[in-house]
Design a protein around this motif. Sequence first.
Motif, mmCIF file in Angstrom:
data_model
loop_
_atom_site.group_PDB
_atom_site.id
_atom_site.type_symbol
_atom_site.label_atom_id
_atom_site.label_comp_id
_atom_site.label_asym_id
_atom_site.label_seq_id
_atom_site.Cartn_x
_atom_site.Cartn_y
_atom_site.Cartn_z
ATOM 1 N N SER A 3 27.463 -69.426 10.787
ATOM 2 C CA SER A 3 27.049 -70.529 11.921
ATOM 3 C C SER A 3 26.675 -69.748 13.143
ATOM 4 O O SER A 3 27.605 -69.816 13.251
ATOM 5 C CB SER A 3 26.958 -71.840 11.923
ATOM 6 N N THR A 5 26.599 -70.444 17.343
ATOM 7 C CA THR A 5 26.529 -71.420 18.735
ATOM 8 C C THR A 5 25.048 -71.727 19.186
ATOM 9 O O THR A 5 24.275 -70.304 19.002
ATOM 10 C CB THR A 5 27.060 -70.389 19.805
ATOM 11 N N CYS A 6 24.654 -72.328 19.069
ATOM 12 C CA CYS A 6 23.298 -72.481 19.638
ATOM 13 C C CYS A 6 22.833 -71.618 20.809
ATOM 14 O O CYS A 6 21.996 -71.553 21.112
ATOM 15 C CB CYS A 6 22.581 -74.232 20.008
ATOM 16 N N TYR A 79 32.163 -70.022 11.478
ATOM 17 C CA TYR A 79 31.273 -70.375 13.022
ATOM 18 C C TYR A 79 31.719 -68.957 14.059
ATOM 19 O O TYR A 79 32.376 -68.760 14.555
ATOM 20 C CB TYR A 79 31.851 -71.537 12.926
ATOM 21 N N PHE A 81 31.013 -68.552 18.246
ATOM 22 C CA PHE A 81 30.546 -68.823 19.849
ATOM 23 C C PHE A 81 30.987 -68.526 20.142
ATOM 24 O O PHE A 81 31.805 -67.278 20.242
ATOM 25 C CB PHE A 81 30.785 -70.520 19.597
ATOM 26 N N GLN A 82 30.368 -68.527 21.640
ATOM 27 C CA GLN A 82 30.885 -67.693 22.979
ATOM 28 C C GLN A 82 31.565 -68.486 23.827
ATOM 29 O O GLN A 82 31.676 -69.592 24.181
ATOM 30 C CB GLN A 82 29.194 -67.139 23.475
#
Length: 87
Positions: A3, A5-6, A79, A81-82
């Motif tokens: 997944s 990050t949005c 996961y 993400f930034q």
Amino acid sequence: MVSFTCALERFLPAPSDAVEGATVGAALAAVFASRPALRGYVLDDQGVLRRHVAVYVNGRVVNDRIGLSDPVGPGDEIYVFQALSGG
């Protein structure tokens, strides 16, 4: 399952993806095979995680940010993400 990050969705589609791979690197390579544009946001030109990117497996930060050799199994959650910085 990998997944993202949005926040990446601002730049390109980054839906979750169920892929196979014995390591974090192999799982990410499987994602990048179907969505190559994501690679440049996650890895630098040497194939190393960018400084501002964090990767967790089942809630634990990956140990190998260079080779991405942390093992993963079929039920593991990866996961990406930034990471935020500043003060």
